[in-house]
Design a protein around this motif. Structure first.
Motif, PDB file in Angstrom:
ATOM      1  N   ILE A   1       0.843  -1.204   0.000  1.00 17.21           N
ATOM      2  CA  ILE A   1       0.000   0.000   0.000  1.00 17.21           C
ATOM      3  C   ILE A   1       0.881   1.258   0.000  1.00 17.21           C
ATOM      4  CG2 ILE A   1      -1.682   1.348   1.348  1.00 17.21           C
ATOM      5  CD1 ILE A   1      -2.905  -1.041  -0.061  1.00 17.21           C
ATOM      6  N   ASN A   2       1.949   1.247   0.801  1.00 15.90           N
ATOM      7  CA  ASN A   2       2.856   2.406   0.824  1.00 15.90           C
ATOM      8  C   ASN A   2       3.482   2.640  -0.552  1.00 15.90           C
ATOM      9  OD1 ASN A   2       2.378   2.963   3.499  1.00 15.90           O
ATOM     10  ND2 ASN A   2       4.181   1.871   4.243  1.00 15.90           N
ATOM     11  N   SER A   3       3.855   1.572  -1.229  1.00 13.68           N
ATOM     12  CA  SER A   3       4.440   1.693  -2.569  1.00 13.68           C
ATOM     13  C   SER A   3       3.446   2.303  -3.542  1.00 13.68           C
ATOM     14  CB  SER A   3       4.896   0.320  -3.078  1.00 13.68           C
ATOM     15  OG  SER A   3       5.917  -0.197  -2.262  1.00 13.68           O
ATOM     16  N   ILE A   4       2.220   1.848  -3.487  1.00  8.13           N
ATOM     17  CA  ILE A   4       1.172   2.369  -4.376  1.00  8.13           C
ATOM     18  C   ILE A   4       0.930   3.854  -4.094  1.00  8.13           C
ATOM     19  CG2 ILE A   4      -1.307   2.233  -4.893  1.00  8.13           C
ATOM     20  CD1 ILE A   4      -1.005  -0.845  -4.471  1.00  8.13           C
ATOM     21  N   LEU A   5       0.911   4.219  -2.825  1.00 10.64           N
ATOM     22  CA  LEU A   5       0.702   5.621  -2.469  1.00 10.64           C
ATOM     23  C   LEU A   5       1.857   6.501  -2.941  1.00 10.64           C
ATOM     24  CD1 LEU A   5      -0.813   5.254   1.107  1.00 10.64           C
ATOM     25  CD2 LEU A   5      -2.009   5.901  -0.994  1.00 10.64           C
ATOM     26  N   LEU A   6       3.089   6.017  -2.818  1.00 10.35           N
ATOM     27  CA  LEU A   6       4.246   6.779  -3.289  1.00 10.35           C
ATOM     28  C   LEU A   6       4.193   6.994  -4.798  1.00 10.35           C
ATOM     29  CD1 LEU A   6       7.093   5.168  -1.156  1.00 10.35           C
ATOM     30  CD2 LEU A   6       6.277   7.535  -1.013  1.00 10.35           C
TER      31      LEU A   6
ATOM     32  N   GLY B   1       1.517   6.856  -6.709  1.00  5.37           N
ATOM     33  CA  GLY B   1       0.367   7.713  -7.001  1.00  5.37           C
ATOM     34  C   GLY B   1       0.629   9.177  -6.697  1.00  5.37           C
ATOM     35  N   LEU B   2       1.255   9.456  -5.578  1.00  2.74           N
ATOM     36  CA  LEU B   2       1.570  10.837  -5.202  1.00  2.74           C
ATOM     37  C   LEU B   2       2.553  11.455  -6.191  1.00  2.74           C
ATOM     38  CD1 LEU B   2       1.300  13.138  -3.129  1.00  2.74           C
ATOM     39  CD2 LEU B   2       3.173  12.079  -1.859  1.00  2.74           C
TER      40      LEU B   2
ATOM     41  N   SER C   1      12.060   3.682  -1.721  1.00  2.00           N
ATOM     42  CA  SER C   1      10.907   4.571  -1.555  1.00  2.00           C
ATOM     43  C   SER C   1      11.040   5.815  -2.438  1.00  2.00           C
ATOM     44  CB  SER C   1      10.758   4.995  -0.095  1.00  2.00           C
ATOM     45  OG  SER C   1      10.420   3.891   0.695  1.00  2.00           O
TER      46      SER C   1
ATOM     47  N   LEU D   1       8.688   7.009  -5.595  1.00  2.00           N
ATOM     48  CA  LEU D   1       8.084   8.338  -5.611  1.00  2.00           C
ATOM     49  C   LEU D   1       8.536   9.151  -6.820  1.00  2.00           C
ATOM     50  CD1 LEU D   1       6.424  10.564  -4.088  1.00  2.00           C
ATOM     51  CD2 LEU D   1       8.615  11.238  -3.057  1.00  2.00           C
TER      52      LEU D   1
ATOM     53  N   GLY E   1       6.864   7.216 -10.065  1.00  2.00           N
ATOM     54  CA  GLY E   1       5.718   8.107  -9.921  1.00  2.00           C
ATOM     55  C   GLY E   1       5.866   9.413 -10.681  1.00  2.00           C
TER      56      GLY E   1
END
Length: 114
Positions: free
Chosen positions: A2-7, A9-10, A59, A63, A67
């Motif tokens: 989930i943290n990877s997906i959020l990074l 996405g952001l 990370s 990002l 990303g």
């Protein structure tokens, strides 16, 4: 996960917004905004790749490389605009735009990595 997906996405959201602003500001009779974003994005991804591969920072790579650069670079827009030029029979513009984009993109990535 989930943290990877959020990074991703952001970073992608920020890159996409910046790409949109560049295209709206600089795409006139020639897609200068898209060309600039492609070359700058290639330079940036090369720099980030070089720096982050040494630091092994997963990370930041998610990002910034996956990303931000993924959202910022515009080869999908590049191909769309190229096809539009072909449809409009703008052959010289298409050849010039394609040649400059590919050559400068590869060169900028190499320079950034070094």
């Amino acid at each position: 996960m989930i943290n990877s997906i959020l990074l991703v996405g952001l970073g992608g959201a920020a890159g996409s917004i910046l790409r949109y602003l560049c295209q709206k500001s600089f795409n006139l009779s020639f897609p200068f905004g898209t060309l600039s974003v492609n070359v700058l994005g290639c330079l940036l991804i090369g720099i980030l790749w070089g720096v982050l591969s040494k630091n092994k920072n997963d990370s930041m790579q998610l990002l910034l490389v996956t990303g931000f650069c993924g959202g910022f670079t515009t080869f999908s827009s590049f191909t769309f605009e190229g096809i539009q030029m072909l449809i409009d029979h703008r052959w010289v513009t298409f050849i010039g735009y394609t040649g400059i984009s590919v050559t400068m993109g590869l060169l900028a990535t190499f320079i950034g990595f070094k």
